[in-house]
Design an enzyme around this catalytic site. Sequence first.
Site, PDB file in Angstrom:
ATOM      1  N   ARG A 135      51.511  38.363  38.789  1.00  0.00           N
ATOM      2  CA  ARG A 135      50.159  38.654  38.300  1.00  0.00           C
ATOM      3  C   ARG A 135      50.042  40.029  37.660  1.00  0.00           C
ATOM      4  O   ARG A 135      48.969  40.410  37.202  1.00  0.00           O
ATOM      5  CB  ARG A 135      49.144  38.518  39.443  1.00  0.00           C
ATOM      6  CG  ARG A 135      49.437  39.398  40.629  1.00  0.00           C
ATOM      7  CD  ARG A 135      48.486  39.158  41.786  1.00  0.00           C
ATOM      8  NE  ARG A 135      47.156  39.689  41.516  1.00  0.00           N
ATOM      9  CZ  ARG A 135      46.181  39.713  42.432  1.00  0.00           C
ATOM     10  NH1 ARG A 135      46.397  39.210  43.622  1.00  0.00           N
ATOM     11  NH2 ARG A 135      45.007  40.226  42.138  1.00  0.00           N
ATOM     12  N   HIS A 136      51.140  40.807  37.632  1.00  0.00           N
ATOM     13  CA  HIS A 136      51.094  42.165  37.082  1.00  0.00           C
ATOM     14  C   HIS A 136      52.000  42.291  35.857  1.00  0.00           C
ATOM     15  O   HIS A 136      53.141  41.829  35.867  1.00  0.00           O
ATOM     16  CB  HIS A 136      51.542  43.197  38.124  1.00  0.00           C
ATOM     17  CG  HIS A 136      50.529  43.426  39.208  1.00  0.00           C
ATOM     18  ND1 HIS A 136      50.598  42.804  40.420  1.00  0.00           N
ATOM     19  CD2 HIS A 136      49.420  44.212  39.237  1.00  0.00           C
ATOM     20  CE1 HIS A 136      49.575  43.195  41.172  1.00  0.00           C
ATOM     21  NE2 HIS A 136      48.845  44.041  40.479  1.00  0.00           N
TER      22      HIS A 136
ATOM     23  N   SER B 141      36.080  43.553  36.877  1.00  0.00           N
ATOM     24  CA  SER B 141      35.453  44.603  37.683  1.00  0.00           C
ATOM     25  C   SER B 141      34.395  45.288  36.825  1.00  0.00           C
ATOM     26  O   SER B 141      34.548  45.389  35.610  1.00  0.00           O
ATOM     27  CB  SER B 141      36.480  45.640  38.133  1.00  0.00           C
ATOM     28  OG  SER B 141      37.284  45.138  39.179  1.00  0.00           O
TER      29      SER B 141
ATOM     30  N   GLU C 278      40.738  38.473  41.524  1.00  0.00           N
ATOM     31  CA  GLU C 278      39.810  39.259  40.726  1.00  0.00           C
ATOM     32  C   GLU C 278      40.164  39.127  39.248  1.00  0.00           C
ATOM     33  O   GLU C 278      41.300  39.351  38.854  1.00  0.00           O
ATOM     34  CB  GLU C 278      39.887  40.728  41.135  1.00  0.00           C
ATOM     35  CG  GLU C 278      39.110  41.673  40.244  1.00  0.00           C
ATOM     36  CD  GLU C 278      39.821  43.001  40.039  1.00  0.00           C
ATOM     37  OE1 GLU C 278      39.810  43.510  38.908  1.00  0.00           O
ATOM     38  OE2 GLU C 278      40.402  43.506  41.025  1.00  0.00           O
TER      39      GLU C 278
ATOM     40  N   GLU D  62      52.026  50.255  36.354  1.00  0.00           N
ATOM     41  CA  GLU D  62      52.035  49.797  37.738  1.00  0.00           C
ATOM     42  C   GLU D  62      53.441  49.346  38.130  1.00  0.00           C
ATOM     43  O   GLU D  62      54.050  48.518  37.451  1.00  0.00           O
ATOM     44  CB  GLU D  62      51.038  48.648  37.923  1.00  0.00           C
ATOM     45  CG  GLU D  62      49.593  49.086  37.765  1.00  0.00           C
ATOM     46  CD  GLU D  62      48.612  47.954  38.015  1.00  0.00           C
ATOM     47  OE1 GLU D  62      47.749  48.099  38.886  1.00  0.00           O
ATOM     48  OE2 GLU D  62      48.713  46.935  37.320  1.00  0.00           O
TER      49      GLU D  62
ATOM     50  N   ARG E  58      44.441  37.040  32.741  1.00  0.00           N
ATOM     51  CA  ARG E  58      44.162  36.612  34.116  1.00  0.00           C
ATOM     52  C   ARG E  58      43.156  35.463  34.137  1.00  0.00           C
ATOM     53  O   ARG E  58      43.289  34.517  34.912  1.00  0.00           O
ATOM     54  CB  ARG E  58      43.626  37.784  34.944  1.00  0.00           C
ATOM     55  CG  ARG E  58      44.706  38.688  35.490  1.00  0.00           C
ATOM     56  CD  ARG E  58      44.152  39.584  36.585  1.00  0.00           C
ATOM     57  NE  ARG E  58      45.196  40.417  37.159  1.00  0.00           N
ATOM     58  CZ  ARG E  58      45.013  41.208  38.203  1.00  0.00           C
ATOM     59  NH1 ARG E  58      43.819  41.293  38.769  1.00  0.00           N
ATOM     60  NH2 ARG E  58      46.003  41.940  38.682  1.00  0.00           N
TER      61      ARG E  58
ATOM     62  N   ARG F  56      48.967  49.834  31.868  1.00  0.00           N
ATOM     63  CA  ARG F  56      48.980  50.310  33.245  1.00  0.00           C
ATOM     64  C   ARG F  56      50.429  50.425  33.716  1.00  0.00           C
ATOM     65  O   ARG F  56      51.153  49.427  33.737  1.00  0.00           O
ATOM     66  CB  ARG F  56      48.229  49.348  34.172  1.00  0.00           C
ATOM     67  CG  ARG F  56      46.774  49.065  33.777  1.00  0.00           C
ATOM     68  CD  ARG F  56      45.846  50.184  34.176  1.00  0.00           C
ATOM     69  NE  ARG F  56      44.499  49.977  33.657  1.00  0.00           N
ATOM     70  CZ  ARG F  56      43.527  49.351  34.303  1.00  0.00           C
ATOM     71  NH1 ARG F  56      43.751  48.862  35.515  1.00  0.00           N
ATOM     72  NH2 ARG F  56      42.342  49.224  33.761  1.00  0.00           N
TER      73      ARG F  56
END
Length: 440
Positions: free
Chosen positions: A226-227, A366, A363, A220, A414, A218
């Site tokens: 957390r990323h 998902s 989270e 991002e 995570r 990703r």
Amino acid sequence: MTVDVNMSVLRSSNDISVNDSAVTVNGWIQDIRNLGGISFVILRDRYGTIQITLPKKKIDPELFEKITTLSRESVVSVTGEVKKSDQTELGLEIIPSSFELHSDAAVPLPMGVIDKVNVEMDTRLNNRFIDLRKPEVRAIFELKSLMLELLNEAMVSNGFLQVFTPKIVESGAEGGATLFKLDYFGRPAYLAQSPQLYKQMLMSTGLDRIYEISPAFRAEHSNTNRHVTEFISFDGEMSWISSQSDVMKMIESIVDHILSGLKEKGKKQLKILGKEINVPPVPYPVLTYSECLGMLASKGMHLKEGDDLGTEGEKLIGDIMLDKGYEMYWIAEYPELEKPFYIMEKDGTPFSFSFDLDYKGQEISSGGQREHRYDKLAERMRKKGLDPESFDFYLDAFKYGMPPHGGWGIGLERLLVKMLDLPNIREAILFPRDLSRLSP
């Protein structure tokens, strides 16, 4: 006869006779203490440490000099007699008769292994090969390996088949903003954000339960604790569901198996880390997205219908649920406008058959029920501004018989981070990739 052993064998003294046994141990020199007439070398391997005791008057002078002048973290093999000792943590010591130096460590070390000095995260990651020599760092990855073992057990016992889908793809499943673009022999291509499209296509084949554990990418632009841009994703898909509840129940059984297994089989590593794992009872409570908006409003955080709960919203919901005694809980029925095209709409409402699994306010998963009807799926794609013709390879699988199905994605790092209450996701990745880190 000399027996070649590791610290694990020595810790289980039934495996060898500890009285005057001749053994060879291999490892890194963790520390050397010279006390005049006697010296002690602490030797470390993956399983622990043992004391090499060198009484100056009883040891060959040349051997004594060579061993006690080595630099810390040098790699050696030491041969000698095992003796019981009430002065060591292991209850054993080795009186050496010979040793072999395999590799002399340079001085000074870029960072200490046992020194009680705080080291910046960047320094640790730049010298990960040293950082991983610390038992508490290594314990995290031993637990991660055990987590994967337990995960595979759970999937096989539930009739899932492990698959591997492409990581170089023609189009993304989650939108273009977080795609890593690359040149594929003169054609544009991308690193896979998830195996979403492929695992759904497999539902049309008769392989009705599949899972994949693989890297996901990703792009991002988030430099947070957390990323990261590359992580390990655990994805599952299952056919013949009657509702998204079937998928949620499956995830609950898998997560419960992982947490229970780590609590039982990871006792040694958890003790090293000073951590305990709580296993939440199943089923986990289910909140709707709309209920969450009300809960946040009661705490002074006002969001309108359709807004993202965001990091702060997730944390606040987590605090509220923790006060009620729940570490793990579902947030379901998100607005369909906020969910990808492949999620099924809840007919007659602005919501969708979707869910997140939250753990201590974050989270970790998902998923939801997928839209398996070709016409409805193409309609949702157009609604999202996508051209169905660009996804023919995917949509073709829906033209010729697709069963109702649903699935999920879980970020394994995570899950591990929340389980162990680690401060940064990079703690759970051997060689992290983020906005600034491309090496080592």
